[in-house]
Design a protein around this motif. Structure first.
Motif, mmCIF file in Angstrom:
data_model
loop_
_atom_site.group_PDB
_atom_site.id
_atom_site.type_symbol
_atom_site.label_atom_id
_atom_site.label_comp_id
_atom_site.label_asym_id
_atom_site.label_seq_id
_atom_site.Cartn_x
_atom_site.Cartn_y
_atom_site.Cartn_z
ATOM 1 N N ALA A 68 0.841 -1.200 0.000
ATOM 2 C CA ALA A 68 0.000 0.000 0.000
ATOM 3 C C ALA A 68 0.874 1.247 0.000
ATOM 4 C CB ALA A 68 -0.909 -0.012 1.220
ATOM 5 N N ARG A 69 1.943 1.217 0.770
ATOM 6 C CA ARG A 69 2.855 2.377 0.840
ATOM 7 C C ARG A 69 3.517 2.635 -0.506
ATOM 8 N NH1 ARG A 69 4.744 1.387 6.741
ATOM 9 N NH2 ARG A 69 3.519 3.001 7.736
ATOM 10 N N HIS A 127 -7.928 -6.114 -2.886
ATOM 11 C CA HIS A 127 -7.023 -5.972 -4.030
ATOM 12 C C HIS A 127 -6.379 -4.603 -4.161
ATOM 13 C CE1 HIS A 127 -9.925 -9.135 -5.197
ATOM 14 N NE2 HIS A 127 -8.802 -9.736 -5.524
ATOM 15 N N GLY A 128 -6.989 -3.617 -3.526
ATOM 16 C CA GLY A 128 -6.487 -2.272 -3.814
ATOM 17 C C GLY A 128 -6.446 -1.357 -2.605
ATOM 18 N N ILE A 129 -5.874 -0.184 -2.871
ATOM 19 C CA ILE A 129 -5.843 0.865 -1.848
ATOM 20 C C ILE A 129 -6.605 2.065 -2.399
ATOM 21 C CG2 ILE A 129 -3.538 1.615 -2.660
ATOM 22 C CD1 ILE A 129 -3.074 2.702 0.179
ATOM 23 N N ALA A 130 -7.384 2.700 -1.531
ATOM 24 C CA ALA A 130 -8.147 3.878 -1.945
ATOM 25 C C ALA A 130 -7.641 5.078 -1.151
ATOM 26 C CB ALA A 130 -9.632 3.651 -1.685
ATOM 27 N N ILE A 169 -11.551 13.616 -4.509
ATOM 28 C CA ILE A 169 -11.470 12.547 -5.499
ATOM 29 C C ILE A 169 -10.821 11.331 -4.857
ATOM 30 C CG2 ILE A 169 -10.283 11.864 -7.635
ATOM 31 C CD1 ILE A 169 -10.563 14.646 -8.618
ATOM 32 N N VAL A 170 -11.310 10.169 -5.210
ATOM 33 C CA VAL A 170 -10.697 8.947 -4.684
ATOM 34 C C VAL A 170 -9.814 8.334 -5.769
ATOM 35 C CG1 VAL A 170 -11.173 6.620 -3.818
ATOM 36 C CG2 VAL A 170 -12.632 8.531 -3.146
ATOM 37 N N MET A 171 -8.577 8.090 -5.426
ATOM 38 C CA MET A 171 -7.667 7.433 -6.366
ATOM 39 C C MET A 171 -7.480 6.003 -5.878
ATOM 40 S SD MET A 171 -6.062 10.032 -8.269
ATOM 41 C CE MET A 171 -6.057 11.816 -8.094
ATOM 42 N N LYS A 172 -7.793 5.084 -6.732
ATOM 43 C CA LYS A 172 -7.742 3.692 -6.315
ATOM 44 C C LYS A 172 -6.777 2.912 -7.196
ATOM 45 C CE LYS A 172 -10.684 -0.146 -5.718
ATOM 46 N NZ LYS A 172 -12.004 -0.718 -5.695
ATOM 47 N N ARG A 173 -5.902 2.183 -6.557
ATOM 48 C CA ARG A 173 -4.895 1.411 -7.280
ATOM 49 C C ARG A 173 -4.809 0.000 -6.748
ATOM 50 N NH1 ARG A 173 0.403 4.856 -8.805
ATOM 51 N NH2 ARG A 173 -0.555 5.653 -10.686
ATOM 52 N N ALA A 174 -4.322 -0.906 -7.600
ATOM 53 C CA ALA A 174 -4.120 -2.287 -7.164
ATOM 54 C C ALA A 174 -2.953 -2.342 -6.188
ATOM 55 C CB ALA A 174 -3.839 -3.167 -8.368
ATOM 56 N N LEU A 175 -3.042 -3.244 -5.220
ATOM 57 C CA LEU A 175 -1.952 -3.382 -4.248
ATOM 58 C C LEU A 175 -0.729 -4.022 -4.877
ATOM 59 C CD1 LEU A 175 -3.739 -4.549 -1.003
ATOM 60 C CD2 LEU A 175 -2.513 -2.411 -1.373
ATOM 61 N N ILE A 181 -8.509 -4.068 -11.252
ATOM 62 C CA ILE A 181 -8.812 -2.626 -11.398
ATOM 63 C C ILE A 181 -9.370 -2.363 -12.805
ATOM 64 C CG2 ILE A 181 -7.739 -0.318 -11.543
ATOM 65 C CD1 ILE A 181 -7.831 -1.098 -8.689
ATOM 66 N N ARG A 182 -8.760 -3.017 -13.817
ATOM 67 C CA ARG A 182 -9.255 -2.818 -15.189
ATOM 68 C C ARG A 182 -10.684 -3.338 -15.327
ATOM 69 N NH1 ARG A 182 -3.817 -4.284 -16.914
ATOM 70 N NH2 ARG A 182 -2.760 -2.343 -17.452
#
Ligand SMILES: Nc1ncnc2c1ncn2[C@@H]1O[C@H](COP(=O)(O)OP(=O)(O)OP(=O)(O)O)[C@@H](O)[C@H]1O
Length: 199
Positions: free
Chosen positions: A63-64, A91-94, A110-116, A124-125
């Motif tokens: 996550a970091r 699966h991800g971090i928001a 805004i929320v930015m969400k990415r895969a861990l 994510i896709r």
């Protein structure tokens, strides 16, 4: 970005650590937002279920890294600054970002969400595909535009990133967890009504 480069992103490279850097102070939006650096995330911030799913420290380290990279994308941006970490899912971090107006005041969240992990990029896709399919559904979170330079855009796209509207009242899952007793299920007709209600 390849994985080797991603590994280089450590605390030493954290642009927020350099007092002279152009990185916007996360607290720049001031009151009433109690801005805090998402970095203050601790292993105990993970829920019991999340720590069960994966080693908490490993998950936190991923996550970091995701957060460090996102911070690097926006470190010169006068428009976007991180506010806090909303959560770490399976699966991800928001991460919640603030969007400033031309006076530097908070205009939007805004929320930015990415895969861990890279292996979860596919999820994510897939989520993005579903969100686009449901883009006119009134009660489904929507993607929002993020205004970035071509350089920032390229960096941002190195990892699939969902840029979403912020659900201030929480997600449907948090509603179900908070309000629906564990031995009850949410009626299907209610769930369908969420999906079928159009903008
Ligand atoms: N748009 C949003 N607005 C407000 N909070 C959000 C938003 N998106 C995510 N969150 C919060 O961040 C947490 C992590 O989100 P994420 O979508 O990564 O995980 P999840 O949906 O719980 O699980 P999974 O990764 O298995 O889908 C959520 O539990 C939720 O509390």
């Amino acid at each position: 970005m390849d994985r080797g480069k991603e590994k280089d992103l450590g605390e030493a490279n954290d642009p927020g650590k350099d007092k002279n850097s152009a990185y916007p102070d996360p607290g720049k939006f001031g009151d009433p937002l109690e801005a805090k650096d998402p970095f203050q995330l601790k292993p105990e911030d993970l829920t019991e279920e999340q720590t069960w799913q994966a080693d908490a420290t490993g998950k936190l380290a991923s996550a970091r890294k995701r957060y460090f990279h996102l911070k690097q994308v926006f470190w010169k941006s006068a428009r976007y600054a991180p506010i806090t970490t909303l959560g770490i899912g399976g699966h991800g971090i928001a991460i919640l970002y603030g969007e400033a107006d031309t006076d530097g005041k908070l205009a939007n969240r805004i929320v930015m969400k990415r895969a861990l992990h890279r292996d979860f990029n596919l999820s994510i896709r897939k989520e993005r595909r579903w969100l686009r399919t449901l883009s006119r559904a009134m009660h489904i979170v929507q993607e929002v535009p993020v205004y970035v330079s071509p350089e920032e855009r390229q960096k941002l796209d190195n990892f699939p990133t969902l840029c979403l509207e912020y659900l201030q009242g929480g997600t449907l899952l948090s509603f179900v967890n908070d309000k629906i007793p564990r031995d009850k299920t949410i009626p299907s007709r209610l769930l369908w009504s969420f999906l079928l209600c159009r903008r």
